[in-house]
Design a protein around this motif. Structure first.
Motif, PDB file in Angstrom:
ATOM      1  N   GLY A 192      50.246  40.573  38.741  1.00  0.00           N
ATOM      2  CA  GLY A 192      51.193  40.116  38.134  1.00  0.00           C
ATOM      3  C   GLY A 192      51.036  39.040  37.096  1.00  0.00           C
ATOM      4  N   ILE A 193      50.008  38.165  37.118  1.00  0.00           N
ATOM      5  CA  ILE A 193      49.603  37.183  36.370  1.00  0.00           C
ATOM      6  C   ILE A 193      49.156  37.997  34.881  1.00  0.00           C
ATOM      7  CG2 ILE A 193      47.552  35.421  35.718  1.00  0.00           C
ATOM      8  CD1 ILE A 193      47.859  34.918  38.747  1.00  0.00           C
ATOM      9  N   ARG A 194      48.551  39.101  35.231  1.00  0.00           N
ATOM     10  CA  ARG A 194      48.295  39.846  33.764  1.00  0.00           C
ATOM     11  C   ARG A 194      49.484  40.293  33.105  1.00  0.00           C
ATOM     12  NH1 ARG A 194      44.534  42.896  37.195  1.00  0.00           N
ATOM     13  NH2 ARG A 194      43.404  41.267  37.950  1.00  0.00           N
ATOM     14  N   GLU A 195      50.414  40.569  33.989  1.00  0.00           N
ATOM     15  CA  GLU A 195      51.715  40.909  33.185  1.00  0.00           C
ATOM     16  C   GLU A 195      52.411  39.896  32.711  1.00  0.00           C
ATOM     17  OE1 GLU A 195      53.273  43.868  33.410  1.00  0.00           O
ATOM     18  OE2 GLU A 195      54.942  43.032  32.284  1.00  0.00           O
ATOM     19  N   LEU A 196      52.285  38.565  33.247  1.00  0.00           N
ATOM     20  CA  LEU A 196      52.683  37.523  32.752  1.00  0.00           C
ATOM     21  C   LEU A 196      52.169  37.163  31.353  1.00  0.00           C
ATOM     22  CD1 LEU A 196      52.975  34.801  35.649  1.00  0.00           C
ATOM     23  CD2 LEU A 196      54.991  36.075  34.459  1.00  0.00           C
ATOM     24  N   GLN A 197      50.907  37.384  31.290  1.00  0.00           N
ATOM     25  CA  GLN A 197      49.939  36.797  30.060  1.00  0.00           C
ATOM     26  C   GLN A 197      50.594  37.893  28.986  1.00  0.00           C
ATOM     27  OE1 GLN A 197      46.051  37.939  31.444  1.00  0.00           O
ATOM     28  NE2 GLN A 197      45.825  35.852  32.596  1.00  0.00           N
ATOM     29  N   LYS A 198      51.174  39.173  29.018  1.00  0.00           N
ATOM     30  CA  LYS A 198      51.662  39.895  28.329  1.00  0.00           C
ATOM     31  C   LYS A 198      53.223  39.706  27.807  1.00  0.00           C
ATOM     32  CE  LYS A 198      49.424  43.701  29.965  1.00  0.00           C
ATOM     33  NZ  LYS A 198      49.857  44.908  30.882  1.00  0.00           N
TER      34      LYS A 198
END
Ligand code: SF4
Ligand code: SF4
Lengths: 431, 426
Positions: free
Chosen positions: A71-77
């Motif tokens: 989810g955090i990697r998703e947020l980064q995008k």
């Protein structure tokens, strides 16, 4: 008769007594930074005790997030300005580990943060994704996963927790779940509060009486669930003792606020921090902050008179509206203490979207202080306001912690980064 | 009781006048932390959150007449835990004052009247002459029977003494030997102190009766007496509310006080640090366990945690670090014992004991054998609930333990020690 003004000198001043402020103080103590913390009683006492990292990355998925790191990697995008998107993953992991091991050492054991979210029980009888739970709640997570035969005990006179409700909502997913109601020992008065029950269970005799009452209704349950009342100061001991008396695991489910796990944390911090050498002025609002060339000065007062704290760096962790970190005025939203610019919708009309439960949430819940990657607040032109000033917690802009189920994640991660930054400043000044 | 009618207060309006900006009732989140943390919750079917809700709804008549205001000890714990810093005790004070005198709990009213009946300001009505007589009489006996203290003094009306020492009436009135340990401590550290024949007494139930004018009058007598003797410090001995009523009144009424107001606890700690009171815990060979009760009136309501830390420092020196067990919660978050606010004098025994159940649980959770407290009300209440609920602990004054540790506690000065310590060092 005159009041003596009390002055404290510290390297770091933390403003705010919520989760972010407490986390900042922990990280500072761990680094040997001399620290003073002040601020009104935060919303800490309202927490469930669960520490969420990220439960919803805003992708619109119906299921809650199983893997917060994905989810955090998703947020980064998708939301690069989200505070969680700006803290390196390693740092987030390290921050949670430091935080949970500190409170565990201080007597409230928490599970070490892992790779996935846990499915934790709520008083509504639903489950929610969370990252780390108190040891007193872990057996509930396990019992749900293993589908053990379980009885949920509730109490006459206790509001905000109903075994019937928990069972009604979970029954489909957990057929072995039942509920029973008992009277809490020696509490004749009408309404009883979880806080009072928790404190009473610190007394060995009360635990024995409660165990007897539960034994008479437990049936063939393999595990016993209770509202969060397993002691205030020694929850792990109270749980272990009650398990011993009942001969099976027991666990707690959070109750509606005011809930015990939050009060536990607050009382623990208030006791432990001063013992570890931190100057704590817990219940008082900081009235003003002045940035002089030599030091930053916090002005406040308690019952006994004025207090001034001098520091080399400051972390602002005053929260959002509830704790007064932000205030809504006719003209818009302001940050009343340092008067920082607040990122916010252009007009009041756009604070709330038309659909109350709309998928995209409300713009007002994204407002807050804009910061750079070192978590230093920025002015209107995007410049650092003062290199000695940092911000942490839910006062930060570009995150909706309630929808994202990321309140603790934002608080702990940003506090970690803020302390790292403050440490640099302090080292420079001390050299 | 007469039929005097209780006037109705407009609580909402009064709250707006009284409470500081940002801590108004409007700000209440109805979260219930106050009620959850208040030992008076549930008594008389009331609790602090309910009180606020009813005030907001304008239910002024009910609030003006509810006897609950006499069960709230005005301990300010609700404010301490409230995220919005809302202080309910101020409205309780207002409500108390509003009750017709003949409807107020007669014990509180009588104590206030007695306080005003003599220059002593003694709630037990002890006359100045009688006080002076008792002090001199006891002193003479100690000087004769305890040779080590043949030069000990207990000055009265000594001009320019550093400390103006106040005295709870209970000792000269009913247990005069209990004054002696304190004198011994002063003697040992070489303190320059005096009693006063005027305004010497500690108690002040006028504040608890909600009678502002009477409260002022009593404090005025004490302030004048201290100013007249030219003492630098008005020293509060082991009595919580006498400190608070004096300290708070001087600020509230803007009184001219040419002295500092301090608590004996601060000096115990200071004298121990300076080596003037060479106490130690060597006597505690049986590892008897002790806990400490923080009086609201000097901790949460006044000094805050700094004095609570002094209490712990002194206790650990006296009994040994490993023999001290803290109550939970403690310091500024501690529960009121339930004896404060005039509750002990209010004649509402059942309610007072129900309130005190929290304190009892706290004490029992420590499993300590002794509770130390520098407050007479806490002392009496904890003894009472101990007997009532079946606790085995003893309650002691600090002066007793200090003198015990120093090996100078006389035979008649041991009323509060249990059998395990009754003969130690005799
Ligand atoms: S604690 Fe404060 S905000 Fe919460 S209900 Fe009580 S008065 Fe209201
Ligand atoms: S002052 Fe103390 S007794 Fe009164 S309402 Fe507040 S917490 Fe309860």
């Amino acid at each position: 008769m005159t009041y003596e003004k009390r002055e404290f000198i510290a390297d770091l001043a933390v403003i705010g007594s919520g989760l972010a402020g407490m986390a900042a103080s922990i990280f500072a103590l761990k680094r040997g930074i001399s620290t003073a913390q002040a601020g009104n009683t935060g919303a800490l006492a309202y927490t469930t005790g669960y520490l969420d990292l990220l439960g919803d990355a805003g992708t619109g998925a119906a299921e809650h997030l199983g893997d917060p790191w994905a989810g955090i990697r998703e947020l980064q995008k998708s939301q690069p300005n989200h505070p969680l998107a700006r803290v390196p993953e390693n740092d987030i992991h390290e921050a949670f580990t430091e935080f949970t091991s500190f409170i565990s050492e201080c007597g409230i054991a928490y599970g070490a943060p892992g790779k996935v979210n846990l499915k934790a029980l709520t008083p509504a009888g639903t489950t929610k994704p969370t990252f780390s739970v108190p040891a007193t709640m872990q057996p509930g997570v396990d019992a749900l996963a293993s589908q053990a035969r379980c009885v949920i005990i509730d109490f006459k006179g206790l509001r905000g927790f109903s075994g019937r409700q928990v069972v009604a909502n979970l029954k489909d997913r957990w057929p072995g779940l039942t509920t029973e109601r008992v009277s809490f020992p020696d509490m004749p008065m009408g309404e009883i509060y979880p806080e009072v029950m928790a404190r009473a269970l610190e007394v060995p005799g009360t635990r024995e009486k409660l165990a007897d009452a539960i034994k008479s209704v437990r049936g063939d349950a393999q595990v016993i669930g209770l509202p969060a009342i397993l002691g205030m100061h020694n929850p792990d001991l109270v749980m272990t003792e009650l398990s011993r008396l009942l001969g099976c695991p027991v666990f707690e489910i959070p109750t509606m606020p005011p809930s015990v796990p939050g009060i536990r944390l607050r009382e623990m911090f208030e006791q432990v921090f001063p013992k570890k050498g931190l100057t704590l002025v817990p219940q008082q609002k900081v009235r003003s902050v002045e940035f002089d060339t030599d030091s930053v000065q916090l002005v406040l007062a308690d019952n006994h008179g004025p207090i001034i704290i001098h520091a080399k760096a400051v972390i602002l962790a005053t929260g959002r509206f509830l704790s007064g970190g932000l205030e809504a005025e006719q003209t818009g939203i302001v940050e009343p203490l340092v008067n920082l610019p607040v990122a916010q919708p252009t007009s009041r009309d756009s604070w709330y979207s038309m659909e109350y439960m709309g998928r995209d949430g409300h713009a007002i819940h994204q407002c807050g202080i804009r910061v750079d990657d070192a978590f230093r607040p920025l002015d209107k032109d995007g410049k650092v306001v003062d290199p000695r000033l940092f911000a942490a917690g839910v006062i930060l802009a570009h995150q909706d912690w309630i929808r994202g189920r990321c309140g603790a994640g934002v608080a702990i991660s940003s506090a970690y980064r803020a302390v790292q930054g403050a440490e640099q400043i302090i080292l420079q000044k001390n050299n | 009781m007469s039929e005097a009618k209780t006037p109705t207060i407009n609580f909402k309006q009064k709250a707006m006048e009284l409470l500081p900006e940002g801590a108004s009732f409007d700000a209440c989140l109805t979260c219930g932390l106050c009620s959850s943390g208040c030992p008076a919750s549930g008594l008389e079917n009331m609790d602090p959150r309910k009180f606020i809700r009813m005030a907001m709804l304008g239910m002024d008549e009910e609030l003006s007449t509810t006897p609950w205001v006499w069960t709230c000890t005005q301990c300010k714990r609700c404010q301490h835990v409230c995220p919005m810093n809302i202080d309910i005790s101020q409205l309780v004070f207002l409500a108390r004052g509003n009750w017709p005198k003949d409807k107020k709990p007669s014990g509180i009213v009588r104590s206030c009247e007695l306080t005003r009946s003599t220059d002593s300001t003694s709630a037990m009505g002890l006359q100045p002459d009688d006080f002076v007589f008792v002090v001199n009489d006891v002193l003479e006996e100690v000087r004769e029977t305890q040779p080590q203290f043949k030069d000990m003094v207990a000055p009265i009306d000594k001009k320019g003494a550093h400390f103006f020492v106040n005295q709870n009436s209970r000792e000269p009135m009913s247990e005069p030997d209990e004054m002696v340990p304190l004198w011994k401590i002063f003697h040992l550290v070489g303190a320059d102190w005096t009693y006063s024949s005027k305004g010497w007494a500690a108690e002040n139930f006028c504040m608890f009766s909600g009678d502002e004018a009477a409260w002022y009058e009593v404090i005025k007598t004490r302030v004048d007496a201290t100013n007249e003797l030219g003492c630098a410090v008005w020293l509060n001995t082991e009595c919580g509310h006498s400190y608070y009523t004096m300290w708070n009144a001087i600020n509230r009424f803007g009184m001219e006080a040419n002295f500092k107001i301090e608590s004996l606890v601060t000096y115990y700690a200071q004298w121990i640090r300076e080596g003037k009171l060479p106490v130690n815990s060597d006597w505690n060979t049986k590892n008897i366990k002790f806990t400490v009760q923080d009086p609201c009136q000097i901790v949460r309501k006044a000094y805050g945690d700094s004095i609570a830390d002094d209490l712990r420092f002194v206790t650990k020196k006296l009994v040994g670090e490993e023999n001290f067990i803290d109550m939970q919660p403690n310091r500024s978050a501690n529960y009121c014992c339930g004896g404060g606010g005039g509750f002990l004098q209010a004649g509402m025994t059942d309610q007072r004991r129900a309130y005190g159940k929290r304190k009892f649980d706290q004490i029992m959770a420590t499993q300590a054998d002794y509770v130390l407290t520098p407050c007479h009300n806490c002392h009496s209440q904890m003894e009472d609930i101990g007997h009532f609920y079946g606790g085995q602990y003893q309650v002691v004054h600090f002066w007793t333990l200090i003198c015990l540790s120093l090996g100078i506690l006389g035979e008649n000065e041991r009323t509060y020690l249990g059998p395990d310590l009754a003969n130690l060092g005799l």
